[in-house]
Every structure is written in C-alpha cells, then in structure tokens.
Design a protein around this motif. Sequence first.
Motif, mmCIF file in Angstrom:
data_model
loop_
_atom_site.group_PDB
_atom_site.id
_atom_site.type_symbol
_atom_site.label_atom_id
_atom_site.label_comp_id
_atom_site.label_asym_id
_atom_site.label_seq_id
_atom_site.Cartn_x
_atom_site.Cartn_y
_atom_site.Cartn_z
ATOM 1 N N CYS A 336 3.614 -17.126 27.531
ATOM 2 C CA CYS A 336 2.235 -17.490 27.878
ATOM 3 C C CYS A 336 1.415 -17.778 26.614
ATOM 4 O O CYS A 336 1.878 -17.498 25.505
ATOM 5 C CB CYS A 336 1.606 -16.380 28.715
ATOM 6 N N ALA A 338 -0.840 -16.186 25.223
ATOM 7 C CA ALA A 338 -1.048 -14.980 24.404
ATOM 8 C C ALA A 338 0.259 -14.505 23.774
ATOM 9 O O ALA A 338 0.294 -13.482 23.079
ATOM 10 C CB ALA A 338 -1.638 -13.870 25.265
ATOM 11 N N CYS A 364 -0.954 -8.888 31.065
ATOM 12 C CA CYS A 364 -2.220 -9.442 31.581
ATOM 13 C C CYS A 364 -3.305 -8.360 31.668
ATOM 14 O O CYS A 364 -4.491 -8.651 31.473
ATOM 15 C CB CYS A 364 -2.019 -10.051 32.968
ATOM 16 N N CYS A 367 -5.176 -8.172 28.414
ATOM 17 C CA CYS A 367 -5.209 -9.440 27.663
ATOM 18 C C CYS A 367 -6.645 -9.913 27.421
ATOM 19 O O CYS A 367 -7.467 -9.930 28.329
ATOM 20 C CB CYS A 367 -4.421 -10.492 28.421
ATOM 21 N N CYS A 373 -7.482 -17.488 31.739
ATOM 22 C CA CYS A 373 -6.128 -17.698 32.283
ATOM 23 C C CYS A 373 -6.035 -17.498 33.795
ATOM 24 O O CYS A 373 -5.348 -18.241 34.482
ATOM 25 C CB CYS A 373 -5.175 -16.743 31.569
ATOM 26 N N ARG A 380 -1.870 -13.139 35.868
ATOM 27 C CA ARG A 380 -1.425 -14.525 36.096
ATOM 28 C C ARG A 380 -0.028 -14.548 36.726
ATOM 29 O O ARG A 380 0.869 -13.816 36.320
ATOM 30 C CB ARG A 380 -1.413 -15.278 34.758
HETATM 31 S S1 SF4 Z 1 -3.662 -13.306 31.182
HETATM 32 FE FE1 SF4 Z 1 -1.521 -12.787 31.153
HETATM 33 S S2 SF4 Z 1 -0.453 -14.719 31.277
HETATM 34 FE FE2 SF4 Z 1 -2.578 -15.160 30.717
HETATM 35 S S3 SF4 Z 1 -2.554 -15.314 28.538
HETATM 36 FE FE3 SF4 Z 1 -3.068 -13.225 29.022
HETATM 37 S S4 SF4 Z 1 -1.129 -12.143 29.067
HETATM 38 FE FE4 SF4 Z 1 -0.670 -14.285 29.094
#
Ligand code: SF4
Length: 508
Positions: A336, A338, A364, A367, A373, A380
């Motif tokens: 992803c 991140a 997530c 995050c 996202c 996600r």
């Molecule tokens: S929300 Fe989840 S999928 Fe989206 S960038 Fe952050 S870690 Fe990655």
Amino acid sequence: MDFVNGIDRDQLVMMDFEANVASDSWARIVDLFVEMLPLKELGFSDVLNEQGRPPYRSADMLKLLMYGYKKKLRSSYALEEACKINLEVIWLMRGLRPSARKIAYFRKDNPKAFKQAFRYFVVLLKDMDLIDGETIAIDSFKIRAQNSLKNNFNQKKIDRHIEYIDKKIAEYENQLDDELNADDEAKIKEKKATQEQRRKEYKAIEKELETSGETQISTIDPDAKSVILHRNVVNVGYNIQAGCDGKHKLFINNSTGRVNDTHALSEMALDAKDLLGINKMNTLTDKGYTTGLHIDICTKNGITTYSSPKAHSSMNNGLYDMQIFEYDALKDSYKCPAGAIMQGNQVIYKKRNHKVKRYTTKSCEACELRTLCTTNKRGRIIERSIYQEAIEANKRRVDENPEYYKLRQQITEHQFGTLKRQWGFTFTLMKGKENVLSEVNLMMMVYNLRRLISIFDINDLKARLKSLVFQIMGISSLYKAPLSTFYFQNLPQRFCFFLNLQLINVKG
Ligand code: SF4
C-alpha cells in the motif's frame, strides 16, 4: 402549348418484362444469389397451398423477402402488393402472387433456415477471401419490439398499479356506504368490479414475473425487454449483437437476448471463430463489453481482445485509487502507499458480475494516511478480480495500440446506420427471439450481398454468382463464360462446409 404526353390508356401494349428490369437491378442480383443457395439442405420448407394445389418454391419466397428487405418493403401486405404492381418484383416472382398470409408464414416458419442461410453465405464469403477473420469488431444496436411500453412490467410498475387500484377500490367502497340511488349504486359497483378485475390481472402478471426469475416481463412478446433505444428514450425492444469482419466490413454473426452488452463478448467471439474455422483472431469492442470473465474466456481460446478499459470504481471516490497499490504476483499480495503489505485471505467472493479476492492489512488501524485511503472502519480492503491479469493485459493492448482500437468504429458503426436509416430496420415485425433473429439474418444477408456490389463491379458480381449457381448445381460445364479463378481457390473447404451443413444445423 406542347407537353410531354403519356401513352393512350386504351392502346394495347406488348410488354417484355425482361427488357423492363435494368441489368443492374437489385432483383437480378437477388435472383442469382438465391438460386445459388442449397435451400433444402439449409432447412427451408416450401409453402404449402390449400386443397392440394402445388406449393410455392421456397426460393421464390426468399427472393421476395430479400428484394423487399432492401427496398423498405418488409410487411407481408406490402410484399403482396408489390407482387401485383412492382415490375421488378413481377419479373423476380415470374408473375407469382403469394398472399400476405403465405409470405408471413414462410418468414415465421423458417427461423433456423434463415440463420443457416446467413451463416452459409458468411462461410462462402470467407472462401472467396472477402472475410479474413483477423479482426472482428462486435457491437450492438437496438430495435423496437412488437410490444408497447404499456405492456412491459417490472415489480415497481406492478406495485404502483396495484396501489392505485387499491386506492380506487377503497374510494368506491366509501361511496357505497353513503345513501345512493339505484342507478348510481349500480354504476359504482360496476367501476369497482372493473378495478377488481384489473387487480387480478396485475396479480397474475406479478406471479408470472416471479416464476420467470426475470426483472421485467413483456405481455405481448415475452422475449422483448425494456431497453434504452437512444440517449434517454426507453422502449421495449431487442438489443441486437453483430460481429463484423475488418477486411470488407461484412457481417459475420448475430445474437440477441440480453438488454446490455456485458455478457456478449465471449459468446459472440467464440461463435465467429467457430463459424470461420480459424485458430486465432482479434476482437474490437467498446467499454460495455469489458468484463473480466469474458476477456479471460477469449484469451484462453486464442482470441485477443481489444476492449476499451473501464475505470476502476476506486478512481471516483477521491481516495487512493487501486492503481497505486503495487501487486506482487509471486507473493499474491499488495504493497500500500504507506508501505504495508496487504495479504489476501484466499477466499473468492462472488459479486454481481465477477468474482474477487480481498486483501487487507492490520496497519490501517494506526495509519497516518488513513483519511486519504479509506472511510471503512475496518481499514482499506482491496478487491482484485480473479481475472485481473486478463483485464490488465487487455488494457495494455488498448493503450499501446490506439490507432488499431480506433478501427472499431469504422468496422461496425456505419452498417447499423444503413440498416436503420436507409432500410428502416428500427423495429421488428416479428415476436419472439428466434423470429426476430430471422429478420436480423435476412437483413444481414441483404447487407452483405449489397456490399458485394460495392466491392465488385456489378457485372463481375453477376458472373461470379452465375458461376456459383452452376457449380452448386453440378453443371459447370454448361456455363461457357470464364469462371473467376478466385472461386476455385478454396473449393474443397466450401464443399466440406456444404457437406457438413447437418453438423452446423445441430450447432446452430
Ligand atoms: S490505510 Fe491501510 S492500506 Fe491505506 S495506506 Fe494506510 S495502511 Fe496502507
């Protein structure tokens, strides 16, 4: 003053029909073409007359229909009249005057034969090297059915009608509670009975709809569906699928059934490939046909698709779209934005038109990019179609070959204009899918034959058709004019097709 005057109506005229039909008349081309067809083997049945009179030859009836379909004479009454007043038709029919009923029955009773005749013609065109099967463009057009919008129902419409009827019945019941004179009471009772009868009818339609498992039902022509005919104009009709060859833009095949194109690609492409007897081919289709399942079926069967890619739904919600998540085919995981790795749970989920695998990550929860996202409380979720590789390969092909993809419009769309605008094929006269396809097959056969006049010089075409007539009758030695060399090039293949008609009958 002198004027140009006509003949004296009382004058006896000796007339030669042969001299009255121009050498480049459509009637002459149709006459030669139909004589060349092995009608019995294609499944045509002659039209029986009442009380032991000899039947009409199916060749004559087919000639009449093929002549009429190009001249905007499609109704059996118009064709019956043409047999009496149109010089070319009188010549073509050698003075025969079948009734409108006979013409209508011939068209109604031979749906399979019309299909076989069209397919036979397509294979013949392939043998003549006029169809190469390298690029097939598939597209659709809509025609109106013999069923008004009023006689087409979905659950919402039925509910609306029943709600209105119930209201009316309640109103009449209230009125009957008041004191009324005998006349008024009788009138209101009659109105109430009418509404109750209508309610019963709608309930019966509702039951039929439920048993059919469909989302809509047409009461006059059950195969017809509510379709968008043009922009926002909705009417009851058929969505006709048509495959066209890239070489001379000739029709290859057709089909109908569904209201949209979502599931038509592989069915049409495989049918064309099978009919032309080729191992590989390319298809050009617009966005409406882009479905992972069907692209995948085509790919596995030697058909290379160039279908306009659809934007992924994740591109429209303002959040990170799926394209920026990197897929690792070896590990079957996504990275992803991140940097977290999203793993799939190996379960295949069934969605409306496709099947998907889901990929998630626990990162997530904490995050920092989360608001950019996803809005999902659980984090996600990436949904990857199980046909994603085929979808991506198709997208790459279209992106890398824009000029080739542009050929699609040139190959298909102008034929539809000819059929609809010039020959008036905006509606069908028949009911039921199979019979509607009879008209489509007739139209496409007429179109391909008309197209040959543009490809060849008309005299050349007549000579070629004559040679085919004599070859198929097995009396080529009687024909003195030089036969075109091209005709012999693929003779074994065509006769193989001829011998295999029974086999194709089974498939068709
Ligand atoms: S929300 Fe989840 S999928 Fe989206 S960038 Fe952050 S870690 Fe990655």
